[in-house]
Design a protein around this motif. Structure first.
Motif, PDB file in Angstrom:
ATOM      1  N   LEU A  18       0.824  -1.204   0.000  1.00 51.84           N
ATOM      2  CA  LEU A  18       0.000   0.000   0.000  1.00 51.84           C
ATOM      3  C   LEU A  18       0.861   1.257   0.000  1.00 51.84           C
ATOM      4  O   LEU A  18       0.534   2.248  -0.655  1.00 51.84           O
ATOM      5  CB  LEU A  18      -0.933   0.000   1.211  1.00 51.84           C
ATOM      6  N   LEU A  21       2.060   1.745  -3.530  1.00 51.62           N
ATOM      7  CA  LEU A  21       0.991   2.272  -4.368  1.00 51.62           C
ATOM      8  C   LEU A  21       0.809   3.769  -4.159  1.00 51.62           C
ATOM      9  O   LEU A  21       0.590   4.522  -5.115  1.00 51.62           O
ATOM     10  CB  LEU A  21      -0.327   1.547  -4.062  1.00 51.62           C
ATOM     11  N   SER A  22       0.913   4.196  -2.899  1.00 51.76           N
ATOM     12  CA  SER A  22       0.719   5.623  -2.608  1.00 51.76           C
ATOM     13  C   SER A  22       1.794   6.471  -3.266  1.00 51.76           C
ATOM     14  O   SER A  22       1.525   7.566  -3.756  1.00 51.76           O
ATOM     15  CB  SER A  22       0.718   5.852  -1.091  1.00 51.76           C
ATOM     16  N   LEU A  26      -1.263   7.008  -5.890  1.00 51.58           N
ATOM     17  CA  LEU A  26      -2.521   6.769  -5.182  1.00 51.58           C
ATOM     18  C   LEU A  26      -2.345   7.150  -3.720  1.00 51.58           C
ATOM     19  O   LEU A  26      -2.365   6.308  -2.818  1.00 51.58           O
ATOM     20  CB  LEU A  26      -2.923   5.288  -5.323  1.00 51.58           C
ATOM     21  N   VAL A  29      -3.968   5.731  -0.311  1.00 51.36           N
ATOM     22  CA  VAL A  29      -3.873   4.333   0.082  1.00 51.36           C
ATOM     23  C   VAL A  29      -2.980   4.132   1.298  1.00 51.36           C
ATOM     24  O   VAL A  29      -3.232   3.266   2.131  1.00 51.36           O
ATOM     25  CB  VAL A  29      -3.343   3.496  -1.104  1.00 51.36           C
ATOM     26  N   SER A  33      -1.834   1.789   5.941  1.00 52.51           N
ATOM     27  CA  SER A  33      -0.676   0.948   6.265  1.00 52.51           C
ATOM     28  C   SER A  33      -0.500   0.714   7.761  1.00 52.51           C
ATOM     29  O   SER A  33      -0.394  -0.437   8.213  1.00 52.51           O
ATOM     30  CB  SER A  33       0.600   1.549   5.658  1.00 52.51           C
ATOM     31  N   GLY A 214       1.421   1.308  -8.985  1.00 50.72           N
ATOM     32  CA  GLY A 214       0.568   2.440  -8.638  1.00 50.72           C
ATOM     33  C   GLY A 214       0.475   3.465  -9.748  1.00 50.72           C
ATOM     34  O   GLY A 214      -0.623   3.940 -10.074  1.00 50.72           O
ATOM     35  N   TYR A 227     -11.313   4.990  -4.765  1.00 50.72           N
ATOM     36  CA  TYR A 227     -11.255   5.626  -3.454  1.00 50.72           C
ATOM     37  C   TYR A 227     -12.468   5.317  -2.583  1.00 50.72           C
ATOM     38  O   TYR A 227     -12.376   5.373  -1.354  1.00 50.72           O
ATOM     39  CB  TYR A 227     -11.056   7.139  -3.611  1.00 50.72           C
ATOM     40  N   ILE A 230     -11.282   2.083  -0.966  1.00 52.08           N
ATOM     41  CA  ILE A 230     -10.255   2.357   0.028  1.00 52.08           C
ATOM     42  C   ILE A 230     -10.862   3.029   1.253  1.00 52.08           C
ATOM     43  O   ILE A 230     -10.506   2.729   2.405  1.00 52.08           O
ATOM     44  CB  ILE A 230      -9.149   3.248  -0.577  1.00 52.08           C
TER      45      ILE A 230
END
Length: 247
Positions: A18, A21-22, A26, A29, A33, A214, A227, A230
């Motif tokens: 995650l 990905l951020s 993103l 996300v 974590s 990501g 989103y 998420i």
């Protein structure tokens, strides 16, 4: 070496993924974590384990967004962020583990509920050192406590309506600087233990792979659908942490 069960390693791998990905664009996300990893260890230990992964992923994100950054936005928010980190460092010994767990849960819950309630885009605003440093300080503090500085940062940055790539790049640069500064207090507080660093080294390649994934996902998944998923995930994890803290 950090002793984790197979389930614990699986959860740690999800948290690292995650983070990557951020940094690939993103940004929201990464809020998941620490809450996810806090299900198998204390939030303090989770934050210490994840910081080196954040920093390694920052490098990948900066390579992707090295030219997409608004320096004016950074200048308006980074001084406050440094102050927020300082407050977090100064008060670290005063907040018990259950208190940190509760803070992480409440931050996630408030943000998730607000995101689910909101319709449409916020009104357009201009760069403001006052607003920037207020929300920057909150982002610095919550980032220090639980790597969850994205909600206050986005309260300030989203209404600026930067182009999407510039928004992603400016966010990446902001948190890269914040994470590098956090190395000093984290090391002083003993959170960068050999066990945490070894576990972080094992998980970092997965996070770097996620950085690449990501930036690809940004191009193919509708933001609204992604989103929403998420946000609901954050809501459920946050409720679980609040229950854990109050129990």
């Amino acid at each position: 070496m950090l002793h984790l069960t197979p389930e614990g390693w699986a959860i740690a791998a999800i948290a690292a993924f995650l983070i990557g990905l951020s940094k690939g664009g993103l940004a929201m996300v990464a809020v998941l974590s620490v809450p996810i990893l806090s299900l198998v260890m204390s939030p303090v230990q989770a934050a210490g384990l994840l910081l080196p992964i954040y920093i390694a992923s920052d490098v990948g994100g900066l390579l992707i967004y090295r030219r997409q950054v608004d320096l004016g936005v950074l200048r308006s928010a980074l001084p406050g962020a440094v102050a927020g980190i300082g407050v977090g460092w100064a008060t670290a010994s005063l907040v018990p583990t259950w208190g940190v767990t509760l803070i992480v849960g409440v931050i996630g819950l408030v943000f998730a509920l607000n995101a689910l309630r909101r319709r449409g885009l916020p009104p357009v605003r201009t760069i403001s050192p006052v607003r920037g440093n207020i929300w920057g300080s909150l982002a610095g503090y919550t980032s220090f406590v639980s790597h969850s500085g994205a909600p206050p940062w986005q309260v300030y940055a989203q209404p600026l309506r930067l182009p999407s790539l510039v928004f992603a790049g400016t966010t990446t640069w902001f948190f890269a600087v914040v994470n590098w500064i956090k190395l000093i207090p984290y090391a002083a507080l003993g959170q960068l233990s050999p066990g945490n660093l070894t576990a972080a080294a094992i998980l970092t390649p997965l996070a770097l792979l996620a950085v690449w994934i990501g930036q690809r996902l940004v191009r193919i998944i509708p933001d609204l659908i992604f989103y929403k998923l998420i946000t609901w995930g954050l809501l459920l994890v946050s409720l679980r942490l609040i229950w854990q803290a109050l129990s």
